[in-house]
Design a protein around this motif. Sequence first.
Motif, mmCIF file in Angstrom:
data_model
loop_
_atom_site.group_PDB
_atom_site.id
_atom_site.type_symbol
_atom_site.label_atom_id
_atom_site.label_comp_id
_atom_site.label_asym_id
_atom_site.label_seq_id
_atom_site.Cartn_x
_atom_site.Cartn_y
_atom_site.Cartn_z
ATOM 1 N N ALA A 74 0.952 -1.084 -0.091
ATOM 2 C CA ALA A 74 -0.014 0.025 0.056
ATOM 3 C C ALA A 74 1.122 1.065 -0.133
ATOM 4 C CB ALA A 74 -0.864 -0.070 1.360
ATOM 5 N N ALA A 75 0.256 2.253 -0.758
ATOM 6 C CA ALA A 75 1.292 3.593 -0.680
ATOM 7 C C ALA A 75 1.542 4.039 0.468
ATOM 8 C CB ALA A 75 0.110 4.660 -1.649
ATOM 9 N N SER A 76 0.473 3.790 1.618
ATOM 10 C CA SER A 76 0.724 4.191 2.991
ATOM 11 C C SER A 76 1.815 3.485 3.843
ATOM 12 C CB SER A 76 -0.404 4.191 3.700
ATOM 13 O OG SER A 76 -1.093 2.619 3.804
ATOM 14 N N GLN A 77 2.211 2.547 3.321
ATOM 15 C CA GLN A 77 3.131 1.488 3.921
ATOM 16 C C GLN A 77 4.558 2.157 4.098
ATOM 17 O OE1 GLN A 77 3.026 -2.021 4.901
ATOM 18 N NE2 GLN A 77 5.173 -1.686 5.868
ATOM 19 N N GLN A 78 4.880 2.320 5.097
ATOM 20 C CA GLN A 78 6.420 3.028 5.276
ATOM 21 C C GLN A 78 7.559 2.151 4.799
ATOM 22 O OE1 GLN A 78 6.893 5.096 9.300
ATOM 23 N NE2 GLN A 78 8.667 5.876 8.417
ATOM 24 N N VAL A 79 8.238 2.409 4.229
ATOM 25 C CA VAL A 79 9.516 1.686 3.986
ATOM 26 C C VAL A 79 10.788 2.620 3.916
ATOM 27 C CG1 VAL A 79 10.723 0.357 1.995
ATOM 28 C CG2 VAL A 79 8.477 0.507 2.362
ATOM 29 N N THR A 80 11.726 2.388 5.208
ATOM 30 C CA THR A 80 12.641 3.253 5.370
ATOM 31 C C THR A 80 13.995 2.408 4.857
ATOM 32 O OG1 THR A 80 13.154 2.460 7.509
ATOM 33 C CG2 THR A 80 11.633 4.074 7.298
ATOM 34 N N ALA A 81 15.170 3.352 4.998
ATOM 35 C CA ALA A 81 16.375 2.795 4.784
ATOM 36 C C ALA A 81 16.814 1.487 5.625
ATOM 37 C CB ALA A 81 17.491 3.852 5.044
ATOM 38 N N GLU A 82 16.078 1.455 6.728
ATOM 39 C CA GLU A 82 16.790 0.190 7.672
ATOM 40 C C GLU A 82 15.522 -0.818 7.283
ATOM 41 O OE1 GLU A 82 15.940 3.378 8.946
ATOM 42 O OE2 GLU A 82 18.004 4.077 8.953
ATOM 43 N N THR A 83 14.566 -0.840 6.673
ATOM 44 C CA THR A 83 13.770 -1.876 6.459
ATOM 45 C C THR A 83 14.160 -3.022 5.721
ATOM 46 O OG1 THR A 83 11.939 -0.213 6.085
ATOM 47 C CG2 THR A 83 11.415 -2.296 5.213
ATOM 48 N N LYS A 84 14.088 -4.185 6.213
ATOM 49 C CA LYS A 84 14.574 -5.443 5.635
ATOM 50 C C LYS A 84 13.345 -5.938 4.556
ATOM 51 C CE LYS A 84 17.234 -6.536 9.655
ATOM 52 N NZ LYS A 84 17.550 -7.668 10.756
ATOM 53 N N PHE A 85 13.866 -6.507 3.502
ATOM 54 C CA PHE A 85 12.808 -7.122 2.574
ATOM 55 C C PHE A 85 12.018 -8.219 3.299
ATOM 56 C CE2 PHE A 85 16.144 -5.963 -0.776
ATOM 57 C CZ PHE A 85 15.729 -4.563 -0.924
ATOM 58 N N THR A 86 12.615 -9.024 4.233
ATOM 59 C CA THR A 86 12.127 -10.150 4.920
ATOM 60 C C THR A 86 10.957 -9.702 5.650
ATOM 61 O OG1 THR A 86 13.649 -10.321 6.553
ATOM 62 C CG2 THR A 86 13.616 -11.683 4.730
ATOM 63 N N ASP A 87 11.021 -8.410 6.447
ATOM 64 C CA ASP A 87 10.155 -7.906 7.199
ATOM 65 C C ASP A 87 9.137 -7.517 6.417
ATOM 66 O OD1 ASP A 87 11.776 -8.046 9.319
ATOM 67 O OD2 ASP A 87 12.520 -6.179 9.511
ATOM 68 N N LEU A 88 8.845 -7.143 5.196
ATOM 69 C CA LEU A 88 7.979 -6.914 4.320
ATOM 70 C C LEU A 88 7.190 -8.118 3.817
ATOM 71 C CD1 LEU A 88 9.526 -3.853 2.456
ATOM 72 C CD2 LEU A 88 8.015 -3.743 4.293
ATOM 73 N N GLY A 89 7.692 -9.177 4.065
ATOM 74 C CA GLY A 89 6.909 -10.659 3.549
ATOM 75 C C GLY A 89 7.699 -11.083 2.151
ATOM 76 N N ALA A 90 8.780 -10.388 2.034
ATOM 77 C CA ALA A 90 9.485 -10.772 0.639
ATOM 78 C C ALA A 90 10.164 -12.306 0.805
ATOM 79 C CB ALA A 90 10.566 -9.831 0.047
ATOM 80 N N ASP A 91 10.028 -13.298 -0.052
ATOM 81 C CA ASP A 91 10.791 -14.465 -0.247
ATOM 82 C C ASP A 91 11.975 -14.201 -1.006
ATOM 83 O OD1 ASP A 91 9.665 -14.694 -2.468
ATOM 84 O OD2 ASP A 91 8.201 -16.099 -1.994
ATOM 85 N N SER A 92 12.793 -15.345 -1.340
ATOM 86 C CA SER A 92 13.837 -14.999 -2.280
ATOM 87 C C SER A 92 13.373 -14.678 -3.862
ATOM 88 C CB SER A 92 14.840 -16.408 -2.489
ATOM 89 O OG SER A 92 13.828 -17.519 -2.860
ATOM 90 N N LEU A 93 12.233 -15.329 -4.202
ATOM 91 C CA LEU A 93 12.125 -14.831 -5.555
ATOM 92 C C LEU A 93 11.488 -13.386 -5.718
ATOM 93 C CD1 LEU A 93 10.951 -15.555 -8.547
ATOM 94 C CD2 LEU A 93 8.751 -16.199 -7.786
ATOM 95 N N ASP A 94 10.757 -12.973 -4.721
ATOM 96 C CA ASP A 94 10.579 -11.711 -4.497
ATOM 97 C C ASP A 94 11.838 -10.410 -4.654
ATOM 98 O OD1 ASP A 94 7.602 -11.566 -4.186
ATOM 99 O OD2 ASP A 94 8.019 -12.056 -1.953
#
Length: 137
Positions: A74-94
């Motif tokens: 969502a556009a409202s989802q905050q993604v900062t420099a410290e954000t880990k891809f895995t914390d956003l639910g990303a797997d290896s394919l993502d």
Amino acid sequence: MAISSSASVSMQARVPATVRVSLQKPVSIFNYGKTNLSFNLRHRTPARLTISCAAKQETVEKVSEIVKKQLSLAASQQVTAETKFTDLGADSLDTVEIVMGLEEEFGITMAEERAQKIATVEQAAELIEELVKEKDA
């Protein structure tokens, strides 16, 4: 009574560098080939070390937007420099799709070994700036 002292160091190096800062206990900072590294050391009880992102803010923001797009966040989802891809639910394919989106957007190619080490937005932004700089050289 609390005693407070602070030191601030900023360095730019093209070769791996080591900086040692001593207050009560020695602290080592390793640059590991990054072109920019800045940190602040504030000595209080307990001592605190803060490291800031070496990548430009505009690069971090662009990477954040690409990550949001690739993960359909969502556009409202905050993604900062410290954000880990895995914390956003990303797997290896993502993560592979994120890297491909970054390569396309910035006109670069990331070696597979280096791309596999990317875990945060900050790491992606720093690698992109390094690769863009190499490409332009």
